[in-house]
Each structure stands twice: as C-alpha cells, then as structure tokens.
Design an enzyme around this catalytic site. Structure first.
Site, PDB file in Angstrom:
ATOM      1  N   GLY A 176       0.834  -1.199   0.000  1.00  0.00           N
ATOM      2  CA  GLY A 176       0.000   0.000   0.000  1.00  0.00           C
ATOM      3  C   GLY A 176       0.865   1.244   0.000  1.00  0.00           C
ATOM      4  N   GLY A 216       2.495   4.919   1.407  1.00  0.00           N
ATOM      5  CA  GLY A 216       3.103   5.320   2.670  1.00  0.00           C
ATOM      6  C   GLY A 216       2.094   5.955   3.595  1.00  0.00           C
ATOM      7  N   GLY A 263      -1.013   5.606   3.510  1.00  0.00           N
ATOM      8  CA  GLY A 263      -2.078   4.661   3.837  1.00  0.00           C
ATOM      9  C   GLY A 263      -1.558   3.550   4.750  1.00  0.00           C
ATOM     10  N   GLY A 290       1.325   2.312   5.231  1.00  0.00           N
ATOM     11  CA  GLY A 290       2.563   2.600   5.974  1.00  0.00           C
ATOM     12  C   GLY A 290       2.247   3.308   7.279  1.00  0.00           C
ATOM     13  N   GLU A 321      16.688   5.180   8.146  1.00  0.00           N
ATOM     14  CA  GLU A 321      17.782   5.204   7.155  1.00  0.00           C
ATOM     15  C   GLU A 321      17.311   6.123   6.041  1.00  0.00           C
ATOM     16  OE1 GLU A 321      20.721   3.612   7.113  1.00  0.00           O
ATOM     17  OE2 GLU A 321      20.413   2.520   8.983  1.00  0.00           O
ATOM     18  N   GLU A 364      19.367  16.383  -2.227  1.00  0.00           N
ATOM     19  CA  GLU A 364      19.505  15.046  -2.807  1.00  0.00           C
ATOM     20  C   GLU A 364      18.696  15.007  -4.106  1.00  0.00           C
ATOM     21  OE1 GLU A 364      17.420  11.668  -0.998  1.00  0.00           O
ATOM     22  OE2 GLU A 364      19.290  10.546  -1.119  1.00  0.00           O
TER      23      GLU A 364
HETATM   24  P1  NAD Z   1       9.874   7.500   0.345  1.00  0.00           P
HETATM   25  O1  NAD Z   1      10.190   8.188   1.614  1.00  0.00           O
HETATM   26  O2  NAD Z   1       8.938   8.137  -0.587  1.00  0.00           O
HETATM   27  O3  NAD Z   1       9.264   6.051   0.656  1.00  0.00           O
HETATM   28  C1  NAD Z   1       9.963   5.069   1.400  1.00  0.00           C
HETATM   29  C2  NAD Z   1       8.950   4.118   2.041  1.00  0.00           C
HETATM   30  O4  NAD Z   1       8.259   4.835   3.065  1.00  0.00           O
HETATM   31  C3  NAD Z   1       7.863   3.632   1.078  1.00  0.00           C
HETATM   32  O5  NAD Z   1       7.512   2.309   1.395  1.00  0.00           O
HETATM   33  C4  NAD Z   1       6.713   4.582   1.353  1.00  0.00           C
HETATM   34  O6  NAD Z   1       5.465   4.053   1.015  1.00  0.00           O
HETATM   35  C5  NAD Z   1       6.864   4.759   2.860  1.00  0.00           C
HETATM   36  N1  NAD Z   1       6.282   5.998   3.399  1.00  0.00           N
HETATM   37  C6  NAD Z   1       6.262   7.226   2.833  1.00  0.00           C
HETATM   38  N2  NAD Z   1       5.631   8.088   3.647  1.00  0.00           N
HETATM   39  C7  NAD Z   1       5.261   7.392   4.742  1.00  0.00           C
HETATM   40  C8  NAD Z   1       4.549   7.722   5.930  1.00  0.00           C
HETATM   41  N3  NAD Z   1       4.097   8.956   6.161  1.00  0.00           N
HETATM   42  N4  NAD Z   1       4.316   6.750   6.841  1.00  0.00           N
HETATM   43  C9  NAD Z   1       4.767   5.503   6.638  1.00  0.00           C
HETATM   44  N5  NAD Z   1       5.423   5.117   5.524  1.00  0.00           N
HETATM   45  C10 NAD Z   1       5.676   6.054   4.595  1.00  0.00           C
HETATM   46  O7  NAD Z   1      11.266   7.187  -0.336  1.00  0.00           O
HETATM   47  P2  NAD Z   1      11.546   6.519  -1.744  1.00  0.00           P
HETATM   48  O8  NAD Z   1      11.285   7.514  -2.818  1.00  0.00           O
HETATM   49  O9  NAD Z   1      10.859   5.190  -1.813  1.00  0.00           O
HETATM   50  O10 NAD Z   1      13.125   6.247  -1.626  1.00  0.00           O
HETATM   51  C11 NAD Z   1      14.090   7.205  -1.900  1.00  0.00           C
HETATM   52  C12 NAD Z   1      14.660   7.749  -0.605  1.00  0.00           C
HETATM   53  O11 NAD Z   1      15.146   6.701   0.216  1.00  0.00           O
HETATM   54  C13 NAD Z   1      15.871   8.639  -0.875  1.00  0.00           C
HETATM   55  O12 NAD Z   1      15.817   9.774  -0.059  1.00  0.00           O
HETATM   56  C14 NAD Z   1      17.051   7.758  -0.479  1.00  0.00           C
HETATM   57  O13 NAD Z   1      18.225   8.437  -0.119  1.00  0.00           O
HETATM   58  C15 NAD Z   1      16.475   6.999   0.663  1.00  0.00           C
HETATM   59  N6  NAD Z   1      17.239   5.767   0.882  1.00  0.00           N
HETATM   60  C16 NAD Z   1      18.025   5.677   2.005  1.00  0.00           C
HETATM   61  C17 NAD Z   1      18.794   4.540   2.215  1.00  0.00           C
HETATM   62  C18 NAD Z   1      19.669   4.387   3.441  1.00  0.00           C
HETATM   63  O14 NAD Z   1      20.098   3.284   3.715  1.00  0.00           O
HETATM   64  N7  NAD Z   1      19.947   5.448   4.180  1.00  0.00           N
HETATM   65  C19 NAD Z   1      18.756   3.502   1.273  1.00  0.00           C
HETATM   66  C20 NAD Z   1      17.954   3.645   0.143  1.00  0.00           C
HETATM   67  C21 NAD Z   1      17.189   4.773  -0.046  1.00  0.00           C
END
Ligand code: NAD
Length: 493
Positions: free
Chosen positions: A205, A207, A209, A211, A249, A383
């Site tokens: 689903g 984030g 929702g 998440g 992370e 970023e």
């Molecule tokens: P994102 O934050 O949009 O989503 C990541 C996950 O979080 C998804 O599963 C999303 O559905 C969920 N999510 C989003 N909002 C949420 C909320 N309010 N509540 C609960 N869950 C929520 O990120 P993305 O676009 O999928 O990934 C890219 C980002 O991830 C970049 O900033 C990248 O640097 C970071 N990243 C960090 C690492 C690390 O190890 N530090 C590794 C890979 C990616």
C-alpha cells in the site's frame, strides 16, 4: 511487450494469502517502457491491522524459538534466495528498471551475501553478558514494521527482516508501492523455508495509507524505515504518540573528496561510476566531487568524457549501464534540478534534461555532469536521486572539509589520497556514518547508517542486529554473582 499485467488482490498475512479489503488498486509500471506490470491492492487500515495482529500473535512462540533454529531458518533463506536469484533479479529489473547486471550482483547477489552474513553474526552475538553482578540480556524488540523504498528493494528489506527475525522479532513488511512485486516472492520464499505463520507478513500500500497505519498500530513496537527525510519526519512524529522506537535510514548528499596528492584519474572514474550506479538512485551515491581548485578543469574534462561513454537504455540488455529512473515524477524532479543548476550558473558539461537517443518511451535521463558548482547552489545541497554529478573546487583541506559537511545530510563519503594515513585523518573528521577510502568496497559486516538528517540507527553488522533488541539487566545477589572487586561492590546499593 506482449506481457499481460498481473492482478494481485491479497496480502501475505499469518502464513497465507489473505484477500485485501481494498477497493482501490495501485498500478505498478515497468519504468523502462511505461507498460503496466501489475495492479496491487492499496492496503487499508483493516489490512494493516490484520497483519500487525498476525505478527503480534506469532511473537511469543518465535521469540522463544531457540536461536539455533532461527539461524537455521536464515541459512535456509539464504540458500533459497540463491536458488531463485535469477527470478528475483528479473522481477527487480522489471519493477525498478535496474540493468540485469546490477540486478543480479548489487541487488540480489549482495542481498544473499548480507543474509548469510547475519546468520554468522547471530551465532557470535552477545545475547547474554555478565557485567559485574548483572546479567545483561538482549531480548526481541517485539513486532517490527519494516518499511522500505523502491531503489534497492530486496536488499533493503532483508537488511531489516533478517536481523529482526534473528533477534526473535516478528515482522510486517511494507514495500514501496512502486515496487511491491519482489516482496510477494520473498513471502513465498520464507514460507518455502518453513517460517511459522505470522512471523513474516507483507502488506502492500501507500506510505500515507498502509505505511502510516502500521506506524500508528498499537501492535507495532518498532518502526524501521528506509526512505526520504520527508517520510522519516512523518514516521518519527507519528511514532512519538506512543513513544515507539524508530530506526531511520534516510537520504544523503555524499561527497567524494580528492585530496591534492591523489591520483586524479582513478578517483574521478570511480566517482562517475558510483554516481551512475542504479541511475543515480542510491542513498550512498557520491553526487559531489570535491577537487583542488588547480585540478578542477582536468577533473571536469575527465568526468564529462566518462559520463558520456555510459550506455543508457533497455535494462534487459546486458550491455546497458544505466536503466530508467523509477517514474515520470522522478524524471521531472531530476530535470528540474538540471534546469536549476544551469540557471544558478553551474557549467553543464555532459548530459542534460533531454531523453537519451533511442529512449523515447520510459523514464530515462542521461548521466549529467556540472562543473564550477558552488556550495550555495541547490544542486550542491539537495539530494537529486538521479545521475547528476556536481564538481566543486576547493582551496585547501579545511575548505574541502567544510564543503563536504555543509549539507543537512551525513550518510556517506569518499576520500582519495596517495597517503592512506592522510586519507584516514580526513575521513575521521567528516561528519558522516561511512567513508570509502581509496575505493574501499562495501562491506556487509560493517554498520551502515547516517548522522544529521540521514537518520537514526545502523543497519548491517552486529549493530544492525542490536537495533532489533531491547536490553534488560538482571541484578544478581552479590553472593551468587561471580567475584566482584571492591570498586564494583561499592557501587551496589
Ligand atoms: P519514500 O520516503 O517516498 O518512501 C519510502 C517508504 O516509506 C515507502 O515504502 C513509502 O510508502 C513509505 N512511506 C512514505 N511516507 C510514509 C509515511 N508517512 N508513513 C509511513 N510510511 C511512509 O522514499 P523513496 O522515494 O521510496 O526512496 C528514496 C529515498 O530513500 C531517498 O531519499 C534515499 O536516499 C532513501 N534511501 C536511504 C537509504 C539508506 O540506507 N539510508 C537507502 C535507500 C534509499
């Protein structure tokens, strides 16, 4: 392409496929040709609740399962992942757009190596330790919500799920809504390995929702999120309501710093290569190349030449270096940064916002190099999450350090020097969680994670296992404790 889209209506809960309550579906696209790969359920609050309850119900038995059996499960898991590695890589190429070579090695190969490393680490982990008259226990943290992004989806999921299971936790995994398909395979594989029902669950689903529903669930004890700073802030503030543990992370704006005595060519080549990895969609991407001012032009020419030689295109072609970005939205964001870089006065030496030749469909961009980038420019601060490199001149090491640390992030970095001691001395002063020195490779046994807005906590290695434990101390009466010295005795009250 002649493929028919898959319609998925279930989540993996309590050891079985359970029909979702969702009336809404989420389209999963192949980013290389924009075709529909699948429609998956947009998990509802009820779906998230059932999954969290399933994990809660399975917790007491799994937490009490002897460590040896938990390790044996993880060893079987590593074996089964290896058996199905080609299939997993194919799915990741389809949903992420990662070139087959990247999908096989860095995505699936590394995930298997990391899984196996945790089985070894757990065998030597101090789950119990005597400290004076106390017995310090590492107990399971409870039910874990493992929320992951789309860029390296299997590895980043297993980096949470495997240590959590070894620690005795049960897990609800919510993959990114953009790339959920590998998670269905992972669920199937855990069942093939004999994991009891409810120990590992998958809810698909959005984030905001499913998440957020998991983060707020009273059944979830710990939220481990890999994702953007935006999501990290939201998760941390929701978790604060129940003073719930969070492990974050998040993003990075990492600098590759070439010291004045370094051999320029290999340093620039490795930086361009790393900048292009996974089409620049990696948290540890070196998106800034810091070079002494008098070597700036030479470095820029080298980087531009190299970036222009990378092949962008069909990720299923083994000769492809860069596949597409994940989505139309991501491509527009990256193009916006490229336009902004030009507007702010950086010199565009390679790439640019236009589609690469022959890539009219799919979310492709070209590897892009800017030179003469100043610290105040947006492309040096934010970023971008695409294949864009900013080359920045510096006058002396103090200035290099100041520029390297002058972002909101603190995840990763690189240092290059002919003198290993000098490189280490510089790396020790950088405010980040991990630094590669002269191209030192990624090590699954070393803790990984960030400082500042790059996150809280560590993954991988012993620290990655400790993240999923709670600590309890049992104070034993001094008579039965092993002999304690007079100083320790004085501390006993
Ligand atoms: P994102 O934050 O949009 O989503 C990541 C996950 O979080 C998804 O599963 C999303 O559905 C969920 N999510 C989003 N909002 C949420 C909320 N309010 N509540 C609960 N869950 C929520 O990120 P993305 O676009 O999928 O990934 C890219 C980002 O991830 C970049 O900033 C990248 O640097 C970071 N990243 C960090 C690492 C690390 O190890 N530090 C590794 C890979 C990616």
């Amino acid at each position: 392409m002649g493929r028919s889209a898959q319609l998925v209506q279930s989540h993996w809960i309590d050891g079985d496929w359970r029909l979702s309550e969702a009336v809404e579906g989420i389209d999963v696209l192949d980013p290389s040709d924009e075709s529909l790969l699948a429609i998956v359920p947009a998990g509802t609050p009820g779906d998230a609740r059932r999954a969290a309850q399933g994990a809660r119900g399975a917790l007491p038995r799994w937490a009490a399962t002897p460590l040896k059996q938990r390790i044996a499960f993880v060893e079987r898991l590593a074996g089964r992942l290896a058996d199905r590695a080609d299939e997993l890589a194919e799915v990741i190429t389809a949903e992420v757009g990662a070139p087959v070579t990247v999908a096989r090695q860095a995505q699936v190969g590394l995930a298997i190596a990391m899984t196996a490393s945790f089985a070894d680490l757990a065998a030597g982990f101090a789950f119990e330790q005597r400290v004076g008259n106390s017995l310090v226990l590492k107990e399971p943290a409870g039910v874990v919500a493992a929320i992951t992004p789309w860029n390296v989806p299997l590895l980043l999921a297993l980096q949470k799920v495997v240590p959590a299971l070894l620690a005795g936790c049960t897990v609800v995994h919510k993959p990114s809504e953009l790339t959920p398909l590998h998670a269905y395979l992972l669920a199937e594989i855990t069942a093939e390995c004999g994991l009891p029902p409810g120990v590992f669950n998958v809810v698909v689903g959005t984030g905001e929702g499913a998440g957020a529903d998991l983060v707020r669930s009273p059944h979830v004890d710990l939220v481990s999120l890999t994702g953007s700073v935006r999501a990290g802030r939201q998760v941390a503030s929701m978790a604060a309501g129940r003073v719930k543990r969070v492990h974050l992370e998040l993003g990075g704006k990492n600098a590759s710093v070439v010291l004045e005595d370094a051999d320029l060519r290999p340093a620039v080549a490795a930086t361009v290569d790393q900048m292009c990895f996974n089409s620049g969609q990696a948290c540890l991407q070196w998106s800034r190349l810091l070079v002494p001012a008098d070597r700036h032009d030479e470095a820029a020419e080298l980087a531009a030449g190299l970036a222009g030689s990378y092949r962008v295109g069909d990720p299923r072609d083994p000769s492809t270096d860069l596949g597409p970005l994940i989505s139309d939205q991501a491509r527009e964001r990256v193009r916006g940064y490229i336009r902004g870089g030009v507007e702010e006065g950086a010199r565009l030496l390679a790439g640019g916002g236009g589609a690469p030749e022959g890539c009219e469909r799919g979310f492709f961009v070209r590897p892009t190099v800017f030179s003469g980038v100043r610290d105040t420019m947006t492309i040096a601060k934010e970023e971008i999450f695409g294949p864009v490199l900013s080359i920045m001149p510096y006058r002396d090491e103090e200035e290099a350090l100041r520029i390297a640390d002058d972002t909101a992030y603190g995840l990763h970095g690189a240092v290059w020097s002919a003198d290993l001691d000098r490189a280490q001395a510089f790396a020790r002063r950088m405010r980040v969680g991990q630094v590669d020195i002269n191209g030192g490779p990624f090590n699954v046994l070393a803790p990984f994670g960030g400082v500042k807005q790059s996150g809280i906590g560590r993954e991988c290695g012993l620290e990655g296992l400790a993240e999923f434990c709670e600590t309890k101390s049992l104070q034993l009466p001094l008579e039965v404790a092993e002999p304690v010295g007079p100083r320790l005795r004085a501390h006993a009250i």
